[in-house]
Design an enzyme around this catalytic site. Structure first.
Site, PDB file in Angstrom:
ATOM      1  N   LYS A   1      44.769  32.246  49.290  1.00 49.53           N
ATOM      2  CA  LYS A   1      44.128  31.979  47.725  1.00 49.53           C
ATOM      3  C   LYS A   1      44.247  30.665  47.632  1.00 49.53           C
ATOM      4  CE  LYS A   1      43.799  34.209  43.085  1.00 49.53           C
ATOM      5  NZ  LYS A   1      44.156  34.843  42.017  1.00 49.53           N
TER       6      LYS A   1
ATOM      7  N   CYS B   1      39.414  35.566  44.491  1.00 47.59           N
ATOM      8  CA  CYS B   1      39.973  36.149  42.927  1.00 47.59           C
ATOM      9  C   CYS B   1      38.941  34.985  42.420  1.00 47.59           C
ATOM     10  CB  CYS B   1      40.440  36.725  42.478  1.00 47.59           C
ATOM     11  SG  CYS B   1      40.262  37.513  40.216  1.00 47.59           S
TER      12      CYS B   1
ATOM     13  N   GLU C   1      41.924  42.747  45.837  1.00 47.80           N
ATOM     14  CA  GLU C   1      42.772  41.574  45.514  1.00 47.80           C
ATOM     15  C   GLU C   1      44.575  42.862  45.515  1.00 47.80           C
ATOM     16  OE1 GLU C   1      42.937  38.825  42.465  1.00 47.80           O
ATOM     17  OE2 GLU C   1      44.430  37.531  42.854  1.00 47.80           O
TER      18      GLU C   1
HETATM   19  O1  LIG Z   1      39.275  34.025  36.913  1.00 46.96           O
HETATM   20  C1  LIG Z   1      39.901  35.008  36.106  1.00 46.96           C
HETATM   21  O2  LIG Z   1      39.165  35.068  35.242  1.00 46.96           O
HETATM   22  C2  LIG Z   1      40.419  36.115  36.568  1.00 46.96           C
HETATM   23  C3  LIG Z   1      41.160  35.803  38.290  1.00 46.96           C
HETATM   24  C4  LIG Z   1      42.498  36.180  38.769  1.00 46.96           C
HETATM   25  O3  LIG Z   1      42.370  37.575  38.031  1.00 46.96           O
HETATM   26  C5  LIG Z   1      42.875  36.440  39.971  1.00 46.96           C
HETATM   27  O4  LIG Z   1      42.852  35.117  40.334  1.00 46.96           O
HETATM   28  O5  LIG Z   1      43.489  36.910  40.596  1.00 46.96           O
END
Ligand SMILES: O=C(O)CCC(=O)C(=O)O
Length: 276
Positions: free
Chosen positions: A113, A154, A43
Protein backbone atom coordinates in the site's frame (compact mmCIF):
# COMPACT_ATOMS: atom_id res chain seq x y z
CA UNK A 1 -13.76 -14.47 -25.53
CA UNK A 2 -11.75 -13.71 -22.46
CA UNK A 3 -14.09 -14.20 -19.53
CA UNK A 4 -12.62 -14.33 -16.07
CA UNK A 5 -14.79 -16.02 -13.49
CA UNK A 6 -13.96 -14.17 -10.32
CA UNK A 7 -14.95 -15.04 -6.76
CA UNK A 8 -15.26 -12.20 -4.30
CA UNK A 9 -14.82 -13.37 -0.73
CA UNK A 10 -16.26 -10.92 1.79
CA UNK A 11 -14.98 -12.67 4.87
CA UNK A 12 -15.14 -12.19 8.61
CA UNK A 13 -11.87 -11.21 10.27
CA UNK A 14 -11.26 -13.29 13.38
CA UNK A 15 -8.95 -12.28 16.23
CA UNK A 16 -7.30 -15.65 15.76
CA UNK A 17 -5.37 -15.54 12.51
CA UNK A 18 -5.71 -19.24 11.78
CA UNK A 19 -9.53 -19.00 11.85
CA UNK A 20 -9.55 -16.34 9.15
CA UNK A 21 -7.30 -18.50 7.00
CA UNK A 22 -9.39 -21.64 7.58
CA UNK A 23 -12.48 -19.64 6.61
CA UNK A 24 -10.86 -18.73 3.25
CA UNK A 25 -9.89 -22.37 2.77
CA UNK A 26 -13.44 -23.58 3.48
CA UNK A 27 -15.03 -21.02 1.16
CA UNK A 28 -12.71 -21.94 -1.69
CA UNK A 29 -13.59 -25.61 -1.21
CA UNK A 30 -17.28 -24.88 -1.94
CA UNK A 31 -18.28 -26.84 -5.10
CA UNK A 32 -19.98 -23.65 -6.41
CA UNK A 33 -16.52 -22.15 -6.78
CA UNK A 34 -15.19 -25.11 -8.72
CA UNK A 35 -14.73 -23.36 -12.05
CA UNK A 36 -13.46 -19.98 -10.95
CA UNK A 37 -10.30 -18.47 -12.42
CA UNK A 38 -9.57 -15.88 -9.79
CA UNK A 39 -10.41 -15.32 -6.12
CA UNK A 40 -9.96 -12.12 -4.15
CA UNK A 41 -9.81 -11.68 -0.37
CA UNK A 42 -10.27 -8.42 1.59
CA UNK A 43 -7.74 -5.95 2.98
CA UNK A 44 -6.19 -7.28 6.22
CA UNK A 45 -8.21 -10.46 5.83
CA UNK A 46 -6.49 -12.22 8.74
CA UNK A 47 -5.57 -9.32 11.02
CA UNK A 48 -8.03 -7.00 12.81
CA UNK A 49 -7.73 -3.58 11.19
CA UNK A 50 -6.12 -1.69 14.08
CA UNK A 51 -2.61 -0.34 14.45
CA UNK A 52 -1.99 -2.27 17.65
CA UNK A 53 -2.40 -5.57 15.79
CA UNK A 54 -0.25 -4.88 12.70
CA UNK A 55 3.16 -5.53 14.36
CA UNK A 56 1.82 -8.54 16.26
CA UNK A 57 0.33 -10.22 13.16
CA UNK A 58 3.11 -9.24 10.73
CA UNK A 59 5.00 -11.99 8.89
CA UNK A 60 7.82 -11.90 6.35
CA UNK A 61 7.18 -12.66 2.69
CA UNK A 62 7.20 -16.46 2.49
CA UNK A 63 5.82 -16.78 6.05
CA UNK A 64 3.04 -19.14 7.15
CA UNK A 65 0.14 -17.08 5.74
CA UNK A 66 1.98 -16.59 2.45
CA UNK A 67 2.65 -20.37 2.29
CA UNK A 68 -0.97 -21.20 2.94
CA UNK A 69 -2.20 -18.78 0.26
CA UNK A 70 0.29 -20.10 -2.26
CA UNK A 71 -0.89 -23.63 -1.49
CA UNK A 72 -4.56 -22.63 -1.82
CA UNK A 73 -3.94 -21.10 -5.27
CA UNK A 74 -2.10 -24.22 -6.45
CA UNK A 75 -4.57 -26.63 -4.89
CA UNK A 76 -7.51 -25.00 -6.69
CA UNK A 77 -5.55 -24.10 -9.83
CA UNK A 78 -6.65 -20.45 -9.56
CA UNK A 79 -5.17 -16.98 -9.39
CA UNK A 80 -5.44 -15.78 -5.82
CA UNK A 81 -5.19 -12.17 -4.71
CA UNK A 82 -4.57 -12.80 -1.05
CA UNK A 83 -6.29 -9.64 0.19
CA UNK A 84 -3.66 -7.92 2.24
CA UNK A 85 -1.62 -8.80 5.31
CA UNK A 86 0.89 -6.97 7.48
CA UNK A 87 4.32 -7.78 6.01
CA UNK A 88 7.52 -7.32 8.00
CA UNK A 89 10.73 -6.78 6.00
CA UNK A 90 14.29 -7.53 7.10
CA UNK A 91 14.76 -4.01 8.47
CA UNK A 92 11.65 -4.41 10.65
CA UNK A 93 9.40 -2.11 8.60
CA UNK A 94 5.79 -3.18 8.34
CA UNK A 95 3.80 -2.81 5.13
CA UNK A 96 0.17 -3.39 4.21
CA UNK A 97 0.88 -5.92 1.45
CA UNK A 98 -1.15 -7.81 -1.11
CA UNK A 99 0.40 -10.94 -2.66
CA UNK A 100 -0.78 -12.43 -5.95
CA UNK A 101 -0.36 -16.14 -6.74
CA UNK A 102 -0.81 -17.87 -10.07
CA UNK A 103 -2.49 -21.21 -10.75
CA UNK A 104 0.66 -23.06 -9.66
CA UNK A 105 0.98 -21.10 -6.43
CA UNK A 106 3.89 -18.96 -7.64
CA UNK A 107 3.93 -15.36 -6.52
CA UNK A 108 3.45 -13.21 -9.62
CA UNK A 109 2.67 -9.89 -8.00
CA UNK A 110 3.01 -7.96 -4.79
CA UNK A 111 1.66 -4.56 -3.89
CA UNK A 112 2.64 -2.60 -0.81
CA UNK A 113 0.00 0.00 0.00
CA UNK A 114 1.47 3.23 -1.22
CA UNK A 115 -0.85 5.82 0.35
CA UNK A 116 -1.22 5.36 4.07
CA UNK A 117 -4.66 5.95 5.53
CA UNK A 118 -4.18 8.92 7.85
CA UNK A 119 -7.49 10.71 8.30
CA UNK A 120 -9.36 12.52 11.06
CA UNK A 121 -12.99 13.28 10.26
CA UNK A 122 -14.63 15.26 13.06
CA UNK A 123 -17.36 13.14 14.65
CA UNK A 124 -16.41 10.31 12.30
CA UNK A 125 -13.50 8.07 11.41
CA UNK A 126 -9.98 8.57 12.74
CA UNK A 127 -7.10 6.36 11.61
CA UNK A 128 -3.35 6.85 11.32
CA UNK A 129 -1.73 3.93 9.53
CA UNK A 130 1.57 5.79 9.49
CA UNK A 131 1.84 5.15 13.27
CA UNK A 132 2.88 1.59 12.44
CA UNK A 133 3.11 1.14 8.67
CA UNK A 134 5.63 2.14 6.00
CA UNK A 135 4.35 3.04 2.51
CA UNK A 136 5.28 1.11 -0.62
CA UNK A 137 6.51 2.86 -3.75
CA UNK A 138 5.60 0.65 -6.70
CA UNK A 139 2.73 0.77 -9.17
CA UNK A 140 1.55 -2.85 -9.46
CA UNK A 141 0.22 -4.72 -12.48
CA UNK A 142 0.47 -8.43 -13.25
CA UNK A 143 -0.30 -10.66 -16.20
CA UNK A 144 -2.70 -13.56 -16.62
CA UNK A 145 -3.62 -15.55 -19.74
CA UNK A 146 -6.68 -13.26 -19.97
CA UNK A 147 -4.96 -9.91 -19.77
CA UNK A 148 -3.25 -7.49 -17.46
CA UNK A 149 -4.63 -6.66 -14.01
CA UNK A 150 -3.81 -3.69 -11.78
CA UNK A 151 -3.73 -3.96 -8.00
CA UNK A 152 -3.84 -1.41 -5.20
CA UNK A 153 -5.10 -1.32 -1.61
CA UNK A 154 -8.03 0.69 -0.27
CA UNK A 155 -6.93 4.33 0.28
CA UNK A 156 -4.63 3.96 -2.77
CA UNK A 157 -7.77 3.92 -4.90
CA UNK A 158 -8.62 7.48 -3.87
CA UNK A 159 -5.78 8.68 -6.08
CA UNK A 160 -6.96 8.85 -9.70
CA UNK A 161 -3.37 9.23 -10.86
CA UNK A 162 -2.53 5.72 -9.64
CA UNK A 163 -5.50 4.11 -11.40
CA UNK A 164 -4.53 5.98 -14.59
CA UNK A 165 -0.92 4.83 -14.32
CA UNK A 166 -2.11 1.22 -14.02
CA UNK A 167 -4.34 1.77 -17.06
CA UNK A 168 -1.45 3.27 -19.00
CA UNK A 169 0.56 0.17 -18.11
CA UNK A 170 -2.15 -1.94 -19.75
CA UNK A 171 -4.50 -2.88 -16.91
CA UNK A 172 -8.00 -3.89 -18.03
CA UNK A 173 -9.18 -4.73 -14.52
CA UNK A 174 -8.25 -2.95 -11.30
CA UNK A 175 -8.61 -4.97 -8.12
CA UNK A 176 -8.73 -3.34 -4.71
CA UNK A 177 -8.71 -5.24 -1.42
CA UNK A 178 -10.19 -2.54 0.80
CA UNK A 179 -11.99 -1.71 4.04
CA UNK A 180 -13.94 1.53 3.86
CA UNK A 181 -15.76 2.53 7.03
CA UNK A 182 -19.09 3.87 8.23
CA UNK A 183 -18.00 7.49 7.67
CA UNK A 184 -16.64 7.30 4.12
CA UNK A 185 -18.29 4.12 2.83
CA UNK A 186 -21.87 5.32 2.37
CA UNK A 187 -21.02 8.20 0.01
CA UNK A 188 -17.65 7.40 -1.47
CA UNK A 189 -17.33 3.64 -1.96
CA UNK A 190 -19.69 2.93 -4.88
CA UNK A 191 -19.03 6.34 -6.42
CA UNK A 192 -15.29 5.68 -6.52
CA UNK A 193 -15.54 2.21 -8.01
CA UNK A 194 -17.90 3.46 -10.72
CA UNK A 195 -15.90 6.61 -11.39
CA UNK A 196 -12.51 4.91 -11.73
CA UNK A 197 -14.18 2.32 -14.00
CA UNK A 198 -15.64 5.05 -16.24
CA UNK A 199 -12.48 7.18 -16.30
CA UNK A 200 -10.19 4.32 -17.21
CA UNK A 201 -12.60 2.03 -19.06
CA UNK A 202 -11.68 -0.91 -16.87
CA UNK A 203 -13.49 -3.33 -14.62
CA UNK A 204 -13.08 -2.37 -10.97
CA UNK A 205 -13.42 -4.80 -8.09
CA UNK A 206 -13.45 -3.86 -4.41
CA UNK A 207 -13.30 -6.59 -1.80
CA UNK A 208 -13.97 -5.68 1.83
CA UNK A 209 -14.17 -7.56 5.11
CA UNK A 210 -17.68 -8.16 6.45
CA UNK A 211 -18.85 -5.69 9.09
CA UNK A 212 -18.27 -6.64 12.70
CA UNK A 213 -19.70 -4.15 15.18
CA UNK A 214 -17.63 -5.79 17.96
CA UNK A 215 -14.39 -4.99 16.15
CA UNK A 216 -12.39 -1.81 16.73
CA UNK A 217 -12.90 -0.73 13.09
CA UNK A 218 -16.30 -1.03 11.42
CA UNK A 219 -15.93 -2.05 7.80
CA UNK A 220 -18.49 -0.76 5.32
CA UNK A 221 -18.46 -4.13 3.54
CA UNK A 222 -20.38 -3.78 0.26
CA UNK A 223 -17.83 -5.59 -1.90
CA UNK A 224 -18.45 -4.44 -5.44
CA UNK A 225 -17.75 -5.02 -9.13
CA UNK A 226 -18.27 -2.30 -11.78
CA UNK A 227 -17.92 -2.72 -15.53
CA UNK A 228 -16.08 -0.39 -17.97
CA UNK A 229 -19.33 1.57 -18.56
CA UNK A 230 -19.50 2.27 -14.85
CA UNK A 231 -22.41 -0.08 -14.27
CA UNK A 232 -22.50 -1.89 -10.93
CA UNK A 233 -22.46 -5.60 -11.77
CA UNK A 234 -22.70 -6.75 -8.20
CA UNK A 235 -22.68 -5.20 -4.77
CA UNK A 236 -22.98 -7.07 -1.49
CA UNK A 237 -24.39 -5.86 1.81
CA UNK A 238 -22.35 -5.81 5.02
CA UNK A 239 -22.60 -9.50 5.87
CA UNK A 240 -20.07 -12.26 5.14
CA UNK A 241 -20.63 -13.94 1.78
CA UNK A 242 -19.24 -14.97 -1.57
CA UNK A 243 -20.25 -13.75 -5.02
CA UNK A 244 -19.04 -14.77 -8.43
CA UNK A 245 -18.79 -12.20 -11.22
CA UNK A 246 -17.85 -12.81 -14.85
CA UNK A 247 -15.52 -10.22 -16.32
CA UNK A 248 -15.53 -10.16 -20.11
CA UNK A 249 -12.40 -8.43 -21.31
CA UNK A 250 -13.87 -8.06 -24.82
CA UNK A 251 -16.15 -5.46 -23.18
CA UNK A 252 -13.11 -3.37 -22.30
CA UNK A 253 -11.98 -3.40 -25.93
CA UNK A 254 -15.49 -2.57 -27.18
CA UNK A 255 -15.98 0.34 -24.79
CA UNK A 256 -12.55 1.73 -25.61
CA UNK A 257 -13.27 1.52 -29.37
CA UNK A 258 -16.71 3.10 -29.13
CA UNK A 259 -15.82 5.86 -26.71
CA UNK A 260 -12.12 6.37 -27.41
CA UNK A 261 -11.44 9.19 -24.97
CA UNK A 262 -8.27 7.61 -23.62
CA UNK A 263 -6.85 8.32 -27.09
CA UNK A 264 -8.19 11.87 -27.04
CA UNK A 265 -6.00 13.04 -24.21
CA UNK A 266 -4.06 16.20 -25.01
CA UNK A 267 -0.65 14.91 -24.10
CA UNK A 268 0.81 17.88 -25.93
CA UNK A 269 -0.69 20.00 -23.13
CA UNK A 270 -0.72 17.76 -20.04
CA UNK A 271 0.81 14.41 -19.20
CA UNK A 272 0.88 12.03 -16.27
CA UNK A 273 4.38 10.74 -15.69
CA UNK A 274 5.86 8.32 -13.23
CA UNK A 275 8.95 9.64 -11.45
CA UNK A 276 10.30 6.34 -10.09
O1 LIG B 1 -10.41 6.03 2.02
C1 LIG B 1 -11.23 5.58 2.83
O2 LIG B 1 -12.28 6.16 3.08
C2 LIG B 1 -10.97 4.34 3.57
C3 LIG B 1 -9.55 3.91 3.45
C4 LIG B 1 -9.21 2.79 4.32
O3 LIG B 1 -9.97 2.36 5.16
C5 LIG B 1 -7.93 2.14 4.15
O4 LIG B 1 -7.08 2.62 3.40
O5 LIG B 1 -7.74 1.07 4.76
Amino acid sequence: MAIIKTAILQTHVYKEKSLSITQAEELLADPELKNIDLAVLPEMFCCPYENKYFPEYAEPEGGDTWEKCSWLAADHGIYLIAGSVPERDEAGHIYNTSYVFDRKGHQIGKHRKMHLFDIDVKGGQYFKESDTLTPGDQVTVFDTEFGRIGLCICYDFRFPELARLMTDKGAEIIIVPAAFNMTTGPLHWELMFRQRAVDNQVYTIGVAPARDMNAGYHSWGHSIAADPWGKVLMQMDEKPGVKIVELDLDEVKKVREQLPFLKHRREDIYKLSQIK
